[in-house]
Write a protein that holds these residues in place. Structure first.
Motif, PDB file in Angstrom:
ATOM      1  N   ARG A   1       0.850  -1.195   0.000  1.00 43.01           N
ATOM      2  CA  ARG A   1       0.000   0.000   0.000  1.00 43.01           C
ATOM      3  C   ARG A   1       0.885   1.243   0.000  1.00 43.01           C
ATOM      4  N   LEU A   2       0.575   2.178  -0.894  1.00 47.81           N
ATOM      5  CA  LEU A   2       1.254   3.472  -0.948  1.00 47.81           C
ATOM      6  C   LEU A   2       0.251   4.533  -0.540  1.00 47.81           C
ATOM      7  N   LEU A   3       0.595   5.298   0.474  1.00 46.03           N
ATOM      8  CA  LEU A   3      -0.257   6.365   0.993  1.00 46.03           C
ATOM      9  C   LEU A   3       0.458   7.687   0.775  1.00 46.03           C
ATOM     10  N   MET A   4      -0.249   8.665   0.221  1.00 49.64           N
ATOM     11  CA  MET A   4       0.338   9.987  -0.002  1.00 49.64           C
ATOM     12  C   MET A   4      -0.582  11.051   0.583  1.00 49.64           C
ATOM     13  N   PHE A   5       0.048  12.099   1.162  1.00 49.07           N
ATOM     14  CA  PHE A   5      -0.730  13.215   1.691  1.00 49.07           C
ATOM     15  C   PHE A   5       0.162  14.443   1.794  1.00 49.07           C
ATOM     16  N   LEU A   6      -0.464  15.603   1.976  1.00 47.06           N
ATOM     17  CA  LEU A   6       0.274  16.849   2.125  1.00 47.06           C
ATOM     18  C   LEU A   6       0.911  16.888   3.511  1.00 47.06           C
ATOM     19  N   SER A   7       2.207  17.077   3.542  1.00 47.87           N
ATOM     20  CA  SER A   7       2.983  16.927   4.776  1.00 47.87           C
ATOM     21  C   SER A   7       2.575  17.887   5.890  1.00 47.87           C
ATOM     22  N   GLY A   8       2.256  19.121   5.560  1.00 50.24           N
ATOM     23  CA  GLY A   8       1.947  20.107   6.590  1.00 50.24           C
ATOM     24  C   GLY A   8       0.483  20.183   6.953  1.00 50.24           C
ATOM     25  N   CYS A   9      -0.351  19.398   6.286  1.00 54.45           N
ATOM     26  CA  CYS A   9      -1.804  19.516   6.477  1.00 54.45           C
ATOM     27  C   CYS A   9      -2.427  18.378   7.271  1.00 54.45           C
ATOM     28  N   MET A  10      -1.852  17.198   7.194  1.00 59.59           N
ATOM     29  CA  MET A  10      -2.500  16.028   7.778  1.00 59.59           C
ATOM     30  C   MET A  10      -1.889  15.638   9.120  1.00 59.59           C
ATOM     31  N   MET A  11      -2.668  15.849  10.161  1.00 58.03           N
ATOM     32  CA  MET A  11      -2.288  15.384  11.488  1.00 58.03           C
ATOM     33  C   MET A  11      -2.476  13.873  11.499  1.00 58.03           C
ATOM     34  N   HIS A  12      -1.475  13.137  11.983  1.00 60.89           N
ATOM     35  CA  HIS A  12      -1.570  11.678  11.971  1.00 60.89           C
ATOM     36  C   HIS A  12      -0.733  11.086  13.091  1.00 60.89           C
ATOM     37  N   GLU A  13      -0.999   9.813  13.385  1.00 58.70           N
ATOM     38  CA  GLU A  13      -0.220   9.089  14.389  1.00 58.70           C
ATOM     39  C   GLU A  13      -0.231   7.607  14.056  1.00 58.70           C
ATOM     40  N   VAL A  14       0.799   6.899  14.539  1.00 58.98           N
ATOM     41  CA  VAL A  14       0.856   5.448  14.414  1.00 58.98           C
ATOM     42  C   VAL A  14       0.334   4.869  15.726  1.00 58.98           C
ATOM     43  N   LEU A  15      -0.746   4.110  15.638  1.00 53.62           N
ATOM     44  CA  LEU A  15      -1.314   3.479  16.827  1.00 53.62           C
ATOM     45  C   LEU A  15      -0.437   2.303  17.262  1.00 53.62           C
ATOM     46  N   PRO A  16      -0.550   1.866  18.523  1.00 49.92           N
ATOM     47  CA  PRO A  16       0.302   0.780  19.023  1.00 49.92           C
ATOM     48  C   PRO A  16       0.316  -0.436  18.103  1.00 49.92           C
ATOM     49  N   SER A  17       1.522  -0.925  17.848  1.00 48.64           N
ATOM     50  CA  SER A  17       1.723  -2.061  16.945  1.00 48.64           C
ATOM     51  C   SER A  17       2.087  -3.299  17.757  1.00 48.64           C
ATOM     52  N   HIS A  18       1.405  -4.417  17.453  1.00 45.30           N
ATOM     53  CA  HIS A  18       1.626  -5.660  18.193  1.00 45.30           C
ATOM     54  C   HIS A  18       2.268  -6.734  17.322  1.00 45.30           C
ATOM     55  N   ALA A  19       2.817  -6.326  16.193  1.00 46.45           N
ATOM     56  CA  ALA A  19       3.594  -7.191  15.305  1.00 46.45           C
ATOM     57  C   ALA A  19       4.632  -6.289  14.641  1.00 46.45           C
ATOM     58  N   THR A  20       5.709  -6.856  14.179  1.00 48.21           N
ATOM     59  CA  THR A  20       6.726  -6.042  13.508  1.00 48.21           C
ATOM     60  C   THR A  20       6.078  -5.307  12.334  1.00 48.21           C
ATOM     61  N   ARG A  21       6.313  -4.005  12.257  1.00 44.94           N
ATOM     62  CA  ARG A  21       5.679  -3.139  11.259  1.00 44.94           C
ATOM     63  C   ARG A  21       6.777  -2.366  10.545  1.00 44.94           C
ATOM     64  N   LEU A  22       6.819  -2.500   9.223  1.00 45.64           N
ATOM     65  CA  LEU A  22       7.834  -1.820   8.413  1.00 45.64           C
ATOM     66  C   LEU A  22       7.167  -0.865   7.435  1.00 45.64           C
ATOM     67  N   ALA A  23       7.807   0.297   7.267  1.00 47.40           N
ATOM     68  CA  ALA A  23       7.317   1.270   6.291  1.00 47.40           C
ATOM     69  C   ALA A  23       8.508   2.083   5.788  1.00 47.40           C
ATOM     70  N   ILE A  24       8.465   2.408   4.497  1.00 45.65           N
ATOM     71  CA  ILE A  24       9.444   3.316   3.909  1.00 45.65           C
ATOM     72  C   ILE A  24       8.702   4.619   3.635  1.00 45.65           C
ATOM     73  N   THR A  25       9.201   5.698   4.222  1.00 42.90           N
ATOM     74  CA  THR A  25       8.581   6.999   4.022  1.00 42.90           C
ATOM     75  C   THR A  25       9.520   7.879   3.222  1.00 42.90           C
ATOM     76  N   SER A  26       8.939   8.592   2.277  1.00 46.37           N
ATOM     77  CA  SER A  26       9.687   9.586   1.509  1.00 46.37           C
ATOM     78  C   SER A  26       8.964  10.904   1.632  1.00 46.37           C
ATOM     79  N   TRP A  27       9.725  11.940   1.938  1.00 49.32           N
ATOM     80  CA  TRP A  27       9.174  13.290   1.969  1.00 49.32           C
ATOM     81  C   TRP A  27       9.753  14.047   0.790  1.00 49.32           C
ATOM     82  N   PHE A  28       8.908  14.784   0.116  1.00 44.17           N
ATOM     83  CA  PHE A  28       9.311  15.554  -1.060  1.00 44.17           C
ATOM     84  C   PHE A  28       9.092  17.038  -0.792  1.00 44.17           C
ATOM     85  N   TRP A  29      10.009  17.872  -1.289  1.00 42.39           N
ATOM     86  CA  TRP A  29       9.819  19.324  -1.240  1.00 42.39           C
ATOM     87  C   TRP A  29      10.557  19.973  -2.379  1.00 42.39           C
TER      88      TRP A  29
END
Length: 124
Positions: free
Chosen positions: A96-124
């Protein structure tokens, strides 16, 4: 790597349709499954200057092919009041690829109960 090349292509596409400065930052995030998460935040300070040097677009690629809802670790996006408020929970399913505006979207990662991997790229 194949993933980095795809982020390069994404960056080129974004630069064709926006006024990005052709700069990027990559991060590999690993949550070990011990109930950890990441508190609510935005990835940049909101700004109206498109020529500014802050992150503009966030792209997250999830790398969890066997993810199940019981594993937790959802990304919880907070909708702006003018969008009706509330939250949207996004499962970190592999591919899954998720994209959003960096300064606009308030977000958080909820508690993870299994190993969770993500690659994040920020563009400007």
């Amino acid at each position: 790597s194949l993933v980095a090349a795809q982020f390069d292509a994404l960056q080129q596409d974004l630069c064709c349709i926006t006024r990005l400065r052709s700069q990027r930052e990559l991060q590999l995030a690993c949550y070990p499954g011990d109930g950890g998460g990441y508190k609510r935040h935005t990835d940049a300070i909101p700004e109206t200057d498109m020529d500014g040097v802050q992150r503009k677009v966030t792209a997250i690629l999830y790398c969890n092919p066997q993810w199940e809802i019981r594993h937790g670790g959802l990304l919880q996006m907070r909708l702006a009041d003018h969008d009706g408020g509330g939250v949207v929970d996004i499962e970190p399913k592999g591919g899954r690829l998720l994209m959003f505006l960096s300064g606009c979207m308030m977000h958080e990662v909820l508690p993870s109960h299994a190993t969770r991997l993500a690659i994040t790229s920020w563009f400007w």
